[in-house]
Motif scaffolding. Structure first.
Motif, short mmCIF file in Angstrom:
data_model
loop_
_atom_site.label_atom_id
_atom_site.label_comp_id
_atom_site.label_asym_id
_atom_site.label_seq_id
_atom_site.Cartn_x
_atom_site.Cartn_y
_atom_site.Cartn_z
N MET A 1 1.03 -1.21 0.28
CA MET A 1 0.15 0.08 -0.04
C MET A 1 1.00 1.22 -0.39
SD MET A 1 -3.11 1.28 0.07
CE MET A 1 -3.86 -0.08 0.65
N ILE A 2 1.81 1.38 0.29
CA ILE A 2 3.02 2.23 0.42
C ILE A 2 3.97 2.42 -0.36
CG2 ILE A 2 5.32 3.55 1.82
CD1 ILE A 2 4.06 2.01 4.65
N GLN A 3 3.63 1.36 -1.34
CA GLN A 3 4.26 1.87 -2.45
C GLN A 3 3.77 1.78 -4.21
OE1 GLN A 3 6.41 -2.57 -2.17
NE2 GLN A 3 7.95 -2.03 -0.70
N GLY B 1 8.90 10.06 8.05
CA GLY B 1 9.34 10.26 6.84
C GLY B 1 11.27 8.72 6.52
N TYR B 2 10.98 8.18 7.99
CA TYR B 2 11.65 6.84 7.88
C TYR B 2 10.94 6.08 7.09
CZ TYR B 2 13.77 2.43 9.56
OH TYR B 2 14.51 1.04 9.34
N THR B 3 9.96 6.01 7.39
CA THR B 3 9.07 4.59 6.91
C THR B 3 8.35 4.97 5.26
OG1 THR B 3 7.52 4.54 8.91
CG2 THR B 3 6.56 3.16 7.24
N PHE B 4 8.24 6.09 4.86
CA PHE B 4 8.16 5.80 3.40
C PHE B 4 9.11 5.92 2.36
CE2 PHE B 4 3.46 8.20 4.47
CZ PHE B 4 2.58 7.97 3.57
N GLY B 5 10.24 6.91 3.75
CA GLY B 5 11.77 7.00 2.52
C GLY B 5 12.54 4.98 2.22
N THR B 6 12.73 4.19 3.59
CA THR B 6 12.94 3.20 3.20
C THR B 6 12.22 2.30 2.34
OG1 THR B 6 11.33 2.70 5.89
CG2 THR B 6 13.87 3.13 5.41
N VAL B 7 11.01 2.22 2.41
CA VAL B 7 9.55 1.72 2.09
C VAL B 7 9.02 1.77 0.62
CG1 VAL B 7 7.02 0.60 1.94
CG2 VAL B 7 8.67 0.56 4.28
N ARG B 8 9.42 2.92 0.39
CA ARG B 8 9.14 4.16 -1.03
C ARG B 8 10.90 3.57 -2.04
NH1 ARG B 8 4.45 5.97 -3.00
NH2 ARG B 8 5.15 6.88 -4.27
N MET C 1 6.56 -1.73 13.00
CA MET C 1 5.63 -1.86 12.87
C MET C 1 4.45 -0.98 13.09
SD MET C 1 7.15 -4.84 11.54
CE MET C 1 5.14 -6.15 11.15
N SER C 2 4.61 -0.76 13.85
CA SER C 2 3.80 1.01 14.17
C SER C 2 3.08 1.74 12.81
CB SER C 2 3.69 1.05 15.67
OG SER C 2 3.39 0.15 16.70
N TRP C 3 4.99 1.84 13.01
CA TRP C 3 4.33 3.33 11.74
C TRP C 3 4.22 2.47 10.29
CZ3 TRP C 3 3.32 8.10 11.63
CH2 TRP C 3 3.28 8.85 13.09
N LEU C 4 4.80 1.47 10.31
CA LEU C 4 4.29 1.09 8.56
C LEU C 4 3.01 0.90 8.90
CD1 LEU C 4 5.81 -0.63 6.43
CD2 LEU C 4 5.00 -2.83 7.91
N LYS C 5 2.03 0.27 9.57
CA LYS C 5 0.32 0.40 9.76
C LYS C 5 0.23 1.64 9.45
CE LYS C 5 -1.18 -2.76 10.18
NZ LYS C 5 -2.06 -3.82 9.25
N ALA C 6 0.78 2.73 9.94
CA ALA C 6 0.30 3.83 10.06
C ALA C 6 0.52 5.15 8.84
CB ALA C 6 0.84 4.94 11.15
N CYS C 7 1.86 4.70 8.02
CA CYS C 7 1.64 5.23 6.94
C CYS C 7 0.95 4.53 5.75
CB CYS C 7 2.88 5.17 6.96
SG CYS C 7 4.06 5.99 8.09
N ALA C 8 0.64 3.34 6.02
CA ALA C 8 -0.11 2.53 5.07
C ALA C 8 -1.45 3.10 5.63
CB ALA C 8 -0.44 1.35 5.26
#
Length: 410
Positions: free
Chosen positions: A152-154, A182-189, A397-404
């Motif tokens: 979803m983030i990608q 920023g860390y979550t979006f940056g590393t995943v995307r 993991m929590s921020w991954l869920k939030a950014c999704a």
């Protein structure tokens, strides 16, 4: 389109009756029904062997006019189709009106059916590893949810997206929330992310993020905007003199003014110019706001944002402040506020009031489209530079869920 070039112009109405099909032409009326045509006085141009017009019953004539398929003269047979060349492959059979799948359709279908692969977590992953891949259990529900959040983030957006983190109270985890996002979006995307401290005077995003060899901020960027006026010559690398790379976190930070000798403020026009520039080079813009929601740049950010993120800690004062802000925005006429807003609720300490956390979750669930809880993490609350590699797995993991949830809302 001019009248003489219009392919939809009707023939002259004198050549056919009103309401008749376009290809039906009224025969010339040389004589009454059943009488042969009179010869032209100017010369015998009429075929003497021509047969006279047959007598047509009026009722049949009406049918002939309204139904072009009923004619007195059968249409000539269609010419035979040309034979197919030797060795030609006939077209693939298919239902009437059904399109033949293309190569892109084939790849899309394969991607949709590929799934997420075998398990890598827990005992399932251990069994697969010990068996050398001979036994490959499927992913657990938790691992599938993890991969779905990453996907979803990608996902691709059809343009740049701006996410604004808001709460008029200090200490509501806005800055740490922007850095974690920023860390979550940056590393995943894989990049294309900028975190911007849109404080009207001085913020702390530049202090909490990784430092750089330069000390330039939004103020210096505003002073040098003319260097980016030419969209064909300005490059994203030129922004390196103003933004601060966050290394392995794969996002940049644009800090707010840090000089103590400057008394100017960032106005709405300033926000618009900087935002327009950042949209040229970044796919996701994370905006950290100040505490004055009456400031021009605060209101400009709220108006421009594609998504608002209300940050709050599990404290009564910060929770109330966020709700008060939503009330103010609602009364100011912000449309679809619930659909445009999500909430991130952070634990300010290892132990929090569970009743208060439940109450805040329930009320924000009613006011926004979703509430995401993130745990206490000493790396985020220490007040120093955030070391992204030291964030706990639970925090990630929590921020991954939030950014999704943010990506889904966009």
């Amino acid at each position: 389109m001019t009248q003489e070039n219009n392919p939809y112009d009707e023939p002259d109405s004198r050549t056919r009756p009103t309401g008749a099909p376009s290809h039906w032409v009224t025969p010339p009326p040389p004589g009454s029904a059943g009488q042969p045509p009179q010869p032209d006085p100017s010369g015998p141009r009429t075929n003497p062997n021509a047969q006279p017009y047959p007598h047509v019953d009026p009722s049949q004539e009406a049918t002939r006019i309204t139904n072009p398929q009923v004619t007195s003269t059968p249409a000539p047979p269609a010419p035979p189709a040309a034979p197919a060349p030797s060795g030609a492959v006939p077209p693939p059979p298919g239902a009437h009106g059904q399109e033949v799948p293309t190569a892109t359709d084939f790849l899309d279908r394969r991607a949709e059916s590929a799934g997420f692969g075998p398990a890598t977590w827990g005992w399932r992953g251990a069994v697969r590893k010990m068996s050398g891949g001979l036994i490959s259990p499927r992913m657990s529900a938790a691992e599938v949810a993890f991969e779905q959040d990453r996907a979803m983030i990608q996902r691709d957006f059809d343009g740049p997206r701006t996410i604004c983190f808001i709460n008029p109270k200090g200490g509501a985890a806005k800055t740490t929330g922007v850095l974690a996002a920023g860390y979550t979006f940056g590393t995943v995307r894989g990049g294309g992310i900028v975190a911007w401290d849109n404080n009207e005077t001085r913020g702390t995003l530049g202090i909490r993020g990784m430092r750089s060899t330069h000390r330039n901020t939004t103020r210096e960027l505003l002073d040098n905007l003319a260097a980016f006026n030419n969209v064909y010559q300005s490059r994203i690398g030129d922004l390196g003199a103003f933004v601060r790379s966050q290394g392995d976190a794969h996002f940049d930070v644009l800090a707010s003014d840090e000089r103590p000798d400057v008394t100017g403020q960032i106005h709405a026009d300033d926000f618009g110019q900087v935002h327009q520039l950042l949209e040229r080079f970044y796919k996701v813009i994370l905006v950290d706001t100040g505490n004055n929601m009456r400031a021009e740049n605060w209101l400009a950010a709220a108006d421009t944002a594609d998504l608002l993120v209300v940050t709050s800690t599990v404290r009564e004062d910060t929770g109330y402040s966020g709700l008060w802000m939503l009330d103010a925005l609602q009364e100011s006429g912000y449309a679809d506020l619930k659909l445009k807003t999500i909430t991130v609720l952070s634990d300010p300490s290892p132990k929090v009031d569970t009743n208060l956390a439940r109450d805040l979750t329930e009320v924000y669930q009613q006011r926004t489209r979703g509430v995401y809880r993130v745990p206490f993490d000493p790396v985020l609350v220490a007040g120093s530079t955030v070391q992204y590699s030291q964030l706990s797995e639970e925090t990630k993991m929590s921020w991954l869920k939030a950014c999704a949830g943010m990506a889904h809302a966009l």
